[in-house]
Design a protein around this motif. Structure first.
Motif, PDB file in Angstrom:
ATOM      1  N   THR A   4       0.839  -1.199   0.000  1.00  0.00           N
ATOM      2  CA  THR A   4       0.000   0.000   0.000  1.00  0.00           C
ATOM      3  C   THR A   4       0.874   1.249   0.000  1.00  0.00           C
ATOM      4  O   THR A   4       2.074   1.182   0.279  1.00  0.00           O
ATOM      5  N   ARG A   5       0.249   2.388  -0.305  1.00  0.00           N
ATOM      6  CA  ARG A   5       1.010   3.637  -0.312  1.00  0.00           C
ATOM      7  C   ARG A   5       1.560   3.942   1.087  1.00  0.00           C
ATOM      8  O   ARG A   5       2.679   4.428   1.223  1.00  0.00           O
ATOM      9  N   ALA A   6       0.791   3.595   2.126  1.00  0.00           N
ATOM     10  CA  ALA A   6       1.258   3.847   3.495  1.00  0.00           C
ATOM     11  C   ALA A   6       2.517   3.026   3.783  1.00  0.00           C
ATOM     12  O   ALA A   6       3.461   3.506   4.427  1.00  0.00           O
ATOM     13  N   GLU A   7       2.544   1.791   3.289  1.00  0.00           N
ATOM     14  CA  GLU A   7       3.735   0.959   3.478  1.00  0.00           C
ATOM     15  C   GLU A   7       4.934   1.530   2.724  1.00  0.00           C
ATOM     16  O   GLU A   7       6.064   1.506   3.222  1.00  0.00           O
ATOM     17  N   GLU A   9       5.462   4.626   2.062  1.00  0.00           N
ATOM     18  CA  GLU A   9       5.934   5.775   2.861  1.00  0.00           C
ATOM     19  C   GLU A   9       6.787   5.315   4.033  1.00  0.00           C
ATOM     20  O   GLU A   9       7.822   5.910   4.343  1.00  0.00           O
ATOM     21  N   HIS A  10       6.345   4.242   4.679  1.00  0.00           N
ATOM     22  CA  HIS A  10       7.092   3.701   5.818  1.00  0.00           C
ATOM     23  C   HIS A  10       8.482   3.213   5.369  1.00  0.00           C
ATOM     24  O   HIS A  10       9.504   3.494   6.012  1.00  0.00           O
ATOM     25  N   THR A  28       4.550   3.168  -5.566  1.00  0.00           N
ATOM     26  CA  THR A  28       3.533   2.234  -5.080  1.00  0.00           C
ATOM     27  C   THR A  28       3.090   1.313  -6.220  1.00  0.00           C
ATOM     28  O   THR A  28       3.015   0.090  -6.052  1.00  0.00           O
TER      29      THR A  28
END
Lengths: 95, 485
Positions: A4-7, A9-10, A28
């Protein structure tokens, strides 16, 4: 979706990369496509297979612990973006 | 024939006979670079002053009767090789002002023999790429067709051979980065066995896969260059302490009775018909020379690209952690605090392909994913290595294409990184297995683009692939054709 995009970013934080929003968007999509492709390894049963971390079987490589000349402070600092006396200068570490 | 057209061994004979001086040869090469490199962009940095000083020193050695095969020969180095006092960029903005304080071992060995370094060659950024399009210093053009890529990542090293702007060059090969551009530019490119050549002073990409090797006009030159740089080095704990044979002396062994294996997984549908034809012709030639051709199986071939893009990116994410803007390299001017300085310096200094691979590698090594990706890939690597060991129970060398297609157009594969990665399918397994392989000119497509043939050897048996290639070269003229520049 493999990622995911959040991953993404992480992972960018872990990799110390200050990526822009468009870069994160593109990555992503691309990482998802590549991670989907590498899923194919799961088709192989690798139980009991010894992992290879190095192509040539090798024990520790030892050498005599002898004093040798180093390159010296000036040469070591010659490429420093910023220096102060005989040190690398960096921004404040603790705010 | 112009001076810049000569091979190492031809130029060496002229230097030895004093028909020509190294200064004359070096001037001719520098003039050639000046005349054609604007079109090709093979060089990032040309070093005329140092080169002419080294050429004068070489001429003194020759006058004193102290001549090695490489004494006075103009060579170029991929810009991944650390060179004392000469800017070394690795094709990246982050190192665009980096001037190393020492020479790496391969470079030091060339210099000891009196080779003349004419400059530093363009490459994909940090050797990450198959087309030379990821260089911060602009893409290299293929001298055979300026609209095509020269391959990568040692694209400058291959294009300089084809453009006649270096007599020989050094490159590095992590997943095909010597052999694939050699194939696309119609030169000889050799990736030695892992551990054969020291990696000391070579900027690291994927440490368990990276290996140094030559790109040359012909097989004899490849044997000369390998002999010069190979051998144990205390400064690289992964270099292997086995004797270095006289590769040139062994070139004439012939192929009578040699068992050549054709891995069925490399002769698949989808192989470009021109590439297929060139392979068929080569196989027929080897048969006529008395080699025994056998089909073999490397059953895990289809997993190699996936395995590589986990292992290589994981190692890269670790190796490239050193570029933090502290000790050398680019530092952002726009940061509050140390953590932001790291992240901004790296974001400004790395190009998109490098960022993509650092991100993939960081992900593959991150908590919760290590077993699923990295450990899994290391296990599959064992299976791929075992495939080769099994095949080499039956045959002496393997013959395969280098790339599924002739050189592709600049820009053609940029939008889809996965398609770009898949173009390395025939070269990557050799790096994962850690053994040696070379590319030799084997023909041209209908459109006049080069096609290379790969010979893969047993670990540390560079001699057999060199002599097998030499037998082919003696019977063919592909290596004598020159690019229409």
């Amino acid at each position: 979706m493999k990622i995911t995009r959040a991953e993404v970013e992480h992972v960018a934080k872990l990799a110390r990369l200050d990526l822009s929003d468009p870069e994160l968007d593109t990555l992503t999509v691309q990482m998802d496509s590549i991670l989907t492709y590498v899923e194919k390894l799961n088709a192989l049963d690798t139980d009991g297979i010894v992992p290879t971390s190095h192509a040539v079987p090798m024990e520790n490589a030892f050498r005599p612990d002898e004093r040798k000349d180093s390159i010296g402070v000036e040469a070591a600092l010659a490429n420093a973006p910023q220096r102060a006396e005989s040190f690398f200068r960096v921004p404040k570490v603790i705010e | 024939m112009e001076i810049f057209d000569l091979t190492i061994h031809e130029l060496h004979e002229k230097l030895q006979a004093k028909e020509l001086s190294s200064v004359e040869a070096t001037r001719a090469m520098l003039a050639r670079i000046e005349a054609v490199d604007d079109k090709v962009n093979a060089y990032i940095t040309v070093t005329p002053e140092q080169a002419l000083a080294e050429a004068e020193a070489a001429d003194k050695r020759i006058a004193a009767g102290d001549i090695a095969t490489l004494t006075g020969i103009p060579v170029g180095l991929k810009d991944i090789f650390i060179t004392k006092g000469i800017r070394t960029t690795c094709g990246s903005k982050i190192l665009s002002n980096f001037i190393p304080p020492y020479d790496g071992t391969a470079v030091a060995r060339l210099k000891e023999r009196g080779a003349v370094i004419v400059g530093k060659l363009n490459q994909d950024e940090f050797a990450m790429g198959s087309s030379n399009e990821s260089s911060y210093f602009g893409p290299v053009k293929n001298p055979w067709n300026l609209e095509c890529t020269p391959g990568g990542s040692s694209g400058g090293s291959a294009a300089a051979i084809a453009a006649r702007t270096a007599t020989a060059t050094l490159g590095t090969d992590t997943g095909g980065s010597i052999r694939q551009p050699a194939s696309h530019c119609s030169c000889v490119g050799l990736k030695p066995t892992y551990g054969r050549v020291s990696r000391y002073g070579v900027i690291a990409y994927a440490s368990s896969l990276d290996q140094v090797g030559p790109l040359t006009r012909d097989v004899t030159d490849a044997a000369i260059m390998l002999g010069a740089v190979a051998g144990y080095d205390q400064m690289d704990s992964t270099s292997v302490n086995t004797p270095v044979p006289d590769y040139v002396a062994g070139l004439g062994a012939g192929v009578k009775g040699l068992k050549i294996g054709l891995p069925s997984q490399y002769f698949i549908e989808g192989l470009d018909p021109d590439v297929k034809r060139a392979m068929d012709e080569a196989i027929a030639l080897y048969k006529s020379l008395g080699a025994e051709i056998r089909e073999v199986s490397l059953p895990h071939t289809e997993y190699a690209v996936a395995t590589y893009y986990i292992i290589a990116t994981a190692e890269a994410s670790s190796n490239l952690a050193r570029y933090d803007g502290v000790r050398f390299g680019h530092r952002t001017e726009d940061a509050r605090g140390l953590a932001q300085m790291y992240a901004k310096s790296r974001a400004e200094g790395f190009g998109s392909e490098v960022k993509r691979r650092i991100m993939l590698g960081t992900y593959a090594l991150s908590s919760g994913y290590y077993d699923a990706y990295y450990l899994k890939a290391q296990k599959v690597r064992t299976l791929i290595q075992q495939d080769f060991l099994n095949a080499f129970q039956e045959v002496d060398v393997l013959l395969t294409p280098i790339a599924p297609t002739p050189p592709f157009k600049i820009g053609e594969k940029l939008a889809d990184p996965l398609q770009m990665y898949l173009s390395d399918i025939f070269t990557i397994p050799v790096n994962l297995a850690g053994t040696c392989g070379l590319s030799i000119p084997a023909g041209f497509s209908a459109a006049g683009l080069p096609i290379g043939l790969q010979l893969i050897g047993k670990p540390f048996d560079e001699q057999t692939i060199l002599s097998t290639a030499y037998s082919f070269e003696r019977e063919t003229q592909w290596h004598q054709k020159t690019a229409p520049l």
